[in-house]
Design a protein around this motif. Structure first.
Motif, PDB file in Angstrom:
ATOM      1  N   THR A   1      20.658  47.996  -3.752  1.00 33.19           N
ATOM      2  CA  THR A   1      19.250  48.296  -4.172  1.00 33.19           C
ATOM      3  C   THR A   1      19.079  49.479  -5.104  1.00 33.19           C
ATOM      4  O   THR A   1      19.854  50.384  -4.757  1.00 33.19           O
ATOM      5  N   ILE A   2      18.232  49.070  -5.989  1.00 32.14           N
ATOM      6  CA  ILE A   2      17.898  50.503  -7.078  1.00 32.14           C
ATOM      7  C   ILE A   2      16.391  50.720  -6.915  1.00 32.14           C
ATOM      8  O   ILE A   2      15.572  49.543  -6.824  1.00 32.14           O
ATOM      9  N   GLY A   3      15.916  51.921  -6.855  1.00 34.62           N
ATOM     10  CA  GLY A   3      14.632  52.251  -7.270  1.00 34.62           C
ATOM     11  C   GLY A   3      13.718  52.147  -5.812  1.00 34.62           C
ATOM     12  O   GLY A   3      12.551  52.032  -6.034  1.00 34.62           O
ATOM     13  N   MET A   4      14.444  52.272  -4.821  1.00 33.30           N
ATOM     14  CA  MET A   4      13.796  52.151  -3.384  1.00 33.30           C
ATOM     15  C   MET A   4      13.996  53.567  -2.815  1.00 33.30           C
ATOM     16  O   MET A   4      15.026  54.305  -2.889  1.00 33.30           O
ATOM     17  N   THR A   5      13.055  54.038  -1.823  1.00 31.28           N
ATOM     18  CA  THR A   5      13.143  55.386  -1.125  1.00 31.28           C
ATOM     19  C   THR A   5      13.310  54.993   0.033  1.00 31.28           C
ATOM     20  O   THR A   5      12.813  53.922   1.012  1.00 31.28           O
ATOM     21  N   GLY A   6      13.994  55.991   0.790  1.00 32.27           N
ATOM     22  CA  GLY A   6      14.448  55.805   2.351  1.00 32.27           C
ATOM     23  C   GLY A   6      14.893  54.427   2.702  1.00 32.27           C
ATOM     24  O   GLY A   6      15.733  54.020   2.321  1.00 32.27           O
ATOM     25  N   ASP A   7      14.324  54.264   4.056  1.00 36.75           N
ATOM     26  CA  ASP A   7      14.980  53.077   4.403  1.00 36.75           C
ATOM     27  C   ASP A   7      14.088  51.700   3.886  1.00 36.75           C
ATOM     28  O   ASP A   7      14.352  50.650   4.445  1.00 36.75           O
ATOM     29  N   GLU A   8      13.337  51.677   2.978  1.00 40.36           N
ATOM     30  CA  GLU A   8      12.828  50.910   2.224  1.00 40.36           C
ATOM     31  C   GLU A   8      13.460  49.536   1.837  1.00 40.36           C
ATOM     32  O   GLU A   8      13.423  48.447   2.042  1.00 40.36           O
ATOM     33  N   CYS A   9      14.746  50.276   1.480  1.00 37.99           N
ATOM     34  CA  CYS A   9      16.019  48.910   0.980  1.00 37.99           C
ATOM     35  C   CYS A   9      16.309  48.118   2.340  1.00 37.99           C
ATOM     36  O   CYS A   9      16.899  46.974   1.923  1.00 37.99           O
ATOM     37  N   LEU A  10      16.152  48.516   3.644  1.00 36.48           N
ATOM     38  CA  LEU A  10      16.803  47.759   4.677  1.00 36.48           C
ATOM     39  C   LEU A  10      15.889  46.363   4.811  1.00 36.48           C
ATOM     40  O   LEU A  10      16.503  45.484   5.110  1.00 36.48           O
TER      41      LEU A  10
ATOM     42  N   SER B   1      27.768  48.793   4.944  1.00 39.55           N
ATOM     43  CA  SER B   1      26.501  49.270   4.507  1.00 39.55           C
ATOM     44  C   SER B   1      26.855  50.740   4.368  1.00 39.55           C
ATOM     45  O   SER B   1      27.621  51.618   5.166  1.00 39.55           O
ATOM     46  N   SER B   2      26.531  51.350   3.091  1.00 40.12           N
ATOM     47  CA  SER B   2      26.708  52.845   3.009  1.00 40.12           C
ATOM     48  C   SER B   2      25.221  53.201   2.326  1.00 40.12           C
ATOM     49  O   SER B   2      24.448  52.444   1.478  1.00 40.12           O
ATOM     50  N   TYR B   3      24.774  54.482   2.341  1.00 41.63           N
ATOM     51  CA  TYR B   3      23.654  54.984   1.559  1.00 41.63           C
ATOM     52  C   TYR B   3      24.088  56.126   0.557  1.00 41.63           C
ATOM     53  O   TYR B   3      25.286  56.656   0.779  1.00 41.63           O
ATOM     54  N   THR B   4      23.441  56.078  -0.282  1.00 41.03           N
ATOM     55  CA  THR B   4      23.659  57.052  -1.496  1.00 41.03           C
ATOM     56  C   THR B   4      23.220  58.504  -1.142  1.00 41.03           C
ATOM     57  O   THR B   4      22.352  58.656   0.016  1.00 41.03           O
ATOM     58  N   PRO B   5      23.549  59.675  -1.431  1.00 42.97           N
ATOM     59  CA  PRO B   5      23.000  60.862  -1.215  1.00 42.97           C
ATOM     60  C   PRO B   5      21.527  61.018  -1.298  1.00 42.97           C
ATOM     61  O   PRO B   5      20.864  61.530  -0.711  1.00 42.97           O
ATOM     62  N   GLU B   6      21.041  60.194  -2.293  1.00 42.60           N
ATOM     63  CA  GLU B   6      19.660  60.335  -2.642  1.00 42.60           C
ATOM     64  C   GLU B   6      18.775  59.595  -1.485  1.00 42.60           C
ATOM     65  O   GLU B   6      17.468  59.732  -1.277  1.00 42.60           O
ATOM     66  N   HIS B   7      19.381  58.879  -0.682  1.00 44.34           N
ATOM     67  CA  HIS B   7      18.714  58.067   0.558  1.00 44.34           C
ATOM     68  C   HIS B   7      17.742  58.932   1.444  1.00 44.34           C
ATOM     69  O   HIS B   7      16.510  58.765   1.446  1.00 44.34           O
ATOM     70  N   ALA B   8      18.162  60.259   1.634  1.00 39.34           N
ATOM     71  CA  ALA B   8      17.235  61.272   2.395  1.00 39.34           C
ATOM     72  C   ALA B   8      16.141  61.906   1.627  1.00 39.34           C
ATOM     73  O   ALA B   8      15.345  62.507   1.994  1.00 39.34           O
ATOM     74  N   GLY B   9      16.390  61.782   0.097  1.00 37.32           N
ATOM     75  CA  GLY B   9      15.493  62.310  -0.769  1.00 37.32           C
ATOM     76  C   GLY B   9      14.462  61.647  -1.167  1.00 37.32           C
ATOM     77  O   GLY B   9      14.095  60.442  -0.728  1.00 37.32           O
ATOM     78  N   VAL B  10      13.365  61.921  -2.011  1.00 38.80           N
ATOM     79  CA  VAL B  10      12.105  61.500  -2.189  1.00 38.80           C
ATOM     80  C   VAL B  10      12.518  60.084  -3.174  1.00 38.80           C
ATOM     81  O   VAL B  10      11.825  59.220  -3.089  1.00 38.80           O
ATOM     82  N   ALA B  11      13.584  60.196  -3.948  1.00 34.81           N
ATOM     83  CA  ALA B  11      13.763  58.765  -4.950  1.00 34.81           C
ATOM     84  C   ALA B  11      15.186  58.387  -4.374  1.00 34.81           C
ATOM     85  O   ALA B  11      16.238  58.621  -5.059  1.00 34.81           O
ATOM     86  N   ALA B  12      15.369  57.675  -3.446  1.00 36.59           N
ATOM     87  CA  ALA B  12      16.755  57.189  -3.109  1.00 36.59           C
ATOM     88  C   ALA B  12      17.018  56.033  -4.036  1.00 36.59           C
ATOM     89  O   ALA B  12      16.036  55.454  -4.744  1.00 36.59           O
ATOM     90  N   GLN B  13      18.278  56.023  -4.697  1.00 32.46           N
ATOM     91  CA  GLN B  13      18.487  55.220  -5.803  1.00 32.46           C
ATOM     92  C   GLN B  13      19.175  53.853  -5.159  1.00 32.46           C
ATOM     93  O   GLN B  13      18.674  52.838  -6.063  1.00 32.46           O
ATOM     94  N   ALA B  14      20.190  53.707  -4.288  1.00 36.33           N
ATOM     95  CA  ALA B  14      20.903  52.538  -4.045  1.00 36.33           C
ATOM     96  C   ALA B  14      21.110  52.369  -2.763  1.00 36.33           C
ATOM     97  O   ALA B  14      21.597  53.562  -1.831  1.00 36.33           O
ATOM     98  N   GLN B  15      21.802  51.234  -2.109  1.00 36.22           N
ATOM     99  CA  GLN B  15      22.285  51.103  -0.876  1.00 36.22           C
ATOM    100  C   GLN B  15      23.305  50.008  -1.259  1.00 36.22           C
ATOM    101  O   GLN B  15      23.017  48.761  -1.576  1.00 36.22           O
TER     102      GLN B  15
END
Length: 69
Positions: free
Chosen positions: A19-28, A45-59
């Motif tokens: 997933t790209i362009g989603m923030t937080g758990d939105e990708c789930l 499954s794994s989160y990118t470092p940006e998951h906890a940030g304002v602009a999570a990039q991918a899962q």
């Protein structure tokens, strides 16, 4: 940024999704919808470092299709 769900079918039959362009758990919710469409279960499954940030990039997610039947 546009929200995207990138799906790759691997030669062994497994499916990888990102997933790209989603923030937080939105990708789930997107991954859950993909599991339902494929009658599959997430096996990795794994989160990118940006998951906890304002602009999570991918899962990155790997799905295992239910091949029973």
């Amino acid at each position: 940024m546009t929200k995207q769900l990138i799906v790759n079918l691997r030669p062994d039959g497994s499916v990888a999704a990102e997933t790209i362009g989603m923030t937080g758990d939105e990708c789930l919710s997107y991954i859950t919808a993909l599991e339902d469409l494929l009658d599959a279960t997430t096996t990795s499954s794994s989160y990118t470092p940006e998951h906890a940030g304002v602009a999570a990039q991918a899962q990155d997610t790997v799905l295992d299709e239910d091949r029973a039947g």
